[in-house]
Design an enzyme around this catalytic site. Structure first.
Site, short mmCIF file in Angstrom:
data_model
loop_
_atom_site.label_atom_id
_atom_site.label_comp_id
_atom_site.label_asym_id
_atom_site.label_seq_id
_atom_site.Cartn_x
_atom_site.Cartn_y
_atom_site.Cartn_z
N GLU A 218 -7.52 5.70 5.97
CA GLU A 218 -7.05 6.13 5.24
C GLU A 218 -5.61 5.70 4.41
O GLU A 218 -4.78 4.98 5.11
CB GLU A 218 -6.57 7.67 5.36
CG GLU A 218 -7.48 8.53 6.09
CD GLU A 218 -8.07 9.35 5.09
OE1 GLU A 218 -7.61 9.21 3.39
OE2 GLU A 218 -8.95 10.17 4.99
N CYS A 252 1.53 8.11 -0.17
CA CYS A 252 0.83 7.20 -0.19
C CYS A 252 -0.34 7.07 -1.85
O CYS A 252 -0.44 6.50 -2.31
CB CYS A 252 -0.59 7.73 0.70
SG CYS A 252 -1.32 9.01 1.53
#
Ligand code: NAD
Length: 478
Positions: A218, A252
């Site tokens: 991720e 993110c």
């Protein structure tokens, strides 16, 4: 507490794997009980964890931490509890005629992999360790977690709480810096989930490759916001400001840069400014606004702005109360909009991960699409507008991990949607049924009937006319 030498880590892994094998097959209720315990830990100690996160950051809103890291993770745990049984059901699969008539059977069982390593970053330290954990547990695995060294208090508290609630052969937390992380990523796990930067992700994948450990990565990247011609600028400005200012842009999925039609640039910038003013009338002493996590991260962002200014960008500081940021060590930084950016600027080359917002203009939506396609595939992509034709043009001609239409970041909170990147922004995903499958092994099981199928199909030597007939039957165009 788990030791951190390579021998300690290997021993914890071996103990967990032995316990996993000895306990098989574990009833689904055991998995659910572990998820309930993880939820209870967050309910009982969420406030303590939020306080630890604020201390680690310098300042981080207690309410925001409760929402993003505690309540968000509890919600995901409950979603996993609700679906674990359904996800774990054996799938019946079809067989070619006449095999079913002969009594053959084909099925897929979703089985636990074993021990899963979870390496997590500092920006949402609880959510990004306990989030994957909930689904790792739903899939019947055991877990070793290495949280970030940048949020030391939170990581230590997590370690203490986990060792109080779980046996170390079920879940173990290992704390430490990059050396421990490196050793951790080179352990022969049955699966490894890494959340962090693309650069570290590369190293993690290399380390995992030595043991052929399957990975979920991720990662990060530059998630663009495309403001369409039909975008409601006020609404878009508010939502971009919210997504960019939450956790001071250290997300993110934060909107990394804006792509706006040339004639809408002024309006879009004004709308973002208005959004900031409405939510954060002040910044320095405002508990709601997070600090940048460390001096190193703060200096990187300052250097990024200086570099853009030097190379010709206009720098617009959105400082609603006109506060003086120069004489503070709070590592707070106002939203800084960069106008007139070019591709040689750091701000357009690296993931920003802070309150800096470059604005780039386009003449036609094709140009915006071309720009996105010429760069690394982003983790998120955002489109604002009511023109469905234009929206589909943007969506069907670009590639990104996920998408939110008419807002930013929000798709990650939709538990039933898979969350992950693509290529440089990530490999694999969790959340949704996809996450359960990611942490499971899809085991194919075929049961042969009593009748001699190989002979019937002409597959057994000596080959002869039955074989030739079987081949001829298949040699037809579709
Ligand atoms: P990072 O890559 O520096 O660190 C993440 C983890 O990796 C930490 O636990 C660290 O100890 C460990 N690590 C450091 N060096 C290592 C090495 N050589 N080998 C193995 N592990 C190592 O990331 P960060 O600065 O903590 O987080 C910010 C980055 O994470 C941003 O790029 C952001 O986009 C990304 N991120 C992605 C997601 C997502 O879900 N896709 C979520 C949050 C953050």
């Amino acid at each position: 507490m788990t030791g951190t030498s390579e021998a300690d880590l290997r021993s914890t892994l071996e103990t967990q794997r032995a316990a996993f094998i000895a306990a098989r097959p574990e009833p689904i209720e055991v998995r659910k009980e572990r998820i309930r315990k993880a939820i209870a830990l967050l309910v009982d100690h969420g406030e303590d964890l939020a306080r630890a996160m604020s201390a680690d950051f310098g300042n981080r809103s207690h309410d925001a931490s409760m929402m993003t890291d505690i309540v968000g993770t509890i919600g995901f745990g409950k979603y996993c509890l609700k679906h674990a049984e359904g996800w774990a059901k054996t799938d019946k699969r079809s067989l070619r005629f006449p095999l079913p008539l002969l009594g053959a059977k084909a099925e897929v069982r979703y089985e636990p992999k074993g021990v899963v390593g979870i390496l997590s970053p500092w920006n949402f330290p609880v959510n990004l360790s306990f989030g994957p954990l909930m689904q790792v547990l739903a899939a019947g695995n055991r877990a070793m977690i290495k949280p970030s060294e940048f949020t030391e208090r939170t990581s230590d508290l997590l370690a203490e709480l986990v060792s109080g609630a779980f046996a170390s052969d079920e879940i173990a937390v290992v704390t430490g810096g990059p050396e421990v992380a490196q050793t951790f990523s080179s352990l022969p796990f049955d699966h490894l989930v890494f959340t962090g930067s693309t650069d570290t992700g590369r190293k993690v994948m290399q380390a995992a490759a030595a043991n052929l450990v399957p990975v979920t990565l991720e990662l990060g990247g530059k998630s663009p916001v495309v403001l369409g011609e039909s975008a409601d600028l006020t609404r878009a400005g508010e939502r971009v400001a919210l997504g960019k200012m939450l956790n001071a842009g250290q997300i993110c999925l934060a909107p990394d840069y804006l792509l706006v039609p040339e004639d809408k640039e002024e309006g879009a910038i004004a709308a973002v400014e208005l959004g900031v003013h409405a939510m954060y009338p002040t910044l320095l002493e405002n508990e709601d606004y997070a600090s940048v996590v460390t001096d190193r991260h703060f200096d990187r962002l300052q250097a990024m702005v200086a570099d853009a200014r030097e190379k010709g960008a206009e720098v617009i500081e959105v400082n609603p109360a006109g506060e003086d940021f120069s004489n503070t060590n709070a590592r707070k930084m106002p939203l800084t909009i960069l106008r007139g950016v070019t591709d040689d600027m750091q701000a357009m080359r690296e993931e920003i991960f802070g309150p800096v917002l470059p604005v780039k203009t386009y003449k036609s939506v094709d140009e915006a699409i071309g720009y996105i396609n010429a760069h690394d595939r982003p983790l998120g992509l955002y489109y604002f507008g009511s023109d469905s034709g234009e929206r589909e043009q943007v969506l069907s001609r670009t590639i990104s991990g996920g998408v939110t239409v008419n807002d930013v970041v929000m798709h990650v909170s939709m538990e039933d949607l898979p969350f992950g990147g693509v290529g440089p922004s990530g490999i694999g995903s969790y959340h949704g049924p996809e996450g359960f499958r990611e942490f499971s092994h899809a085991r194919a099981i075929y049961t042969q009937p009593k009748i001699d199928v190989a002979k019937l199909a002409g597959l057994r030597p000596p080959y002869g006319s039955a074989t030739k007939k079987a081949i001829a039957r298949e040699m037809k165009k579709a």
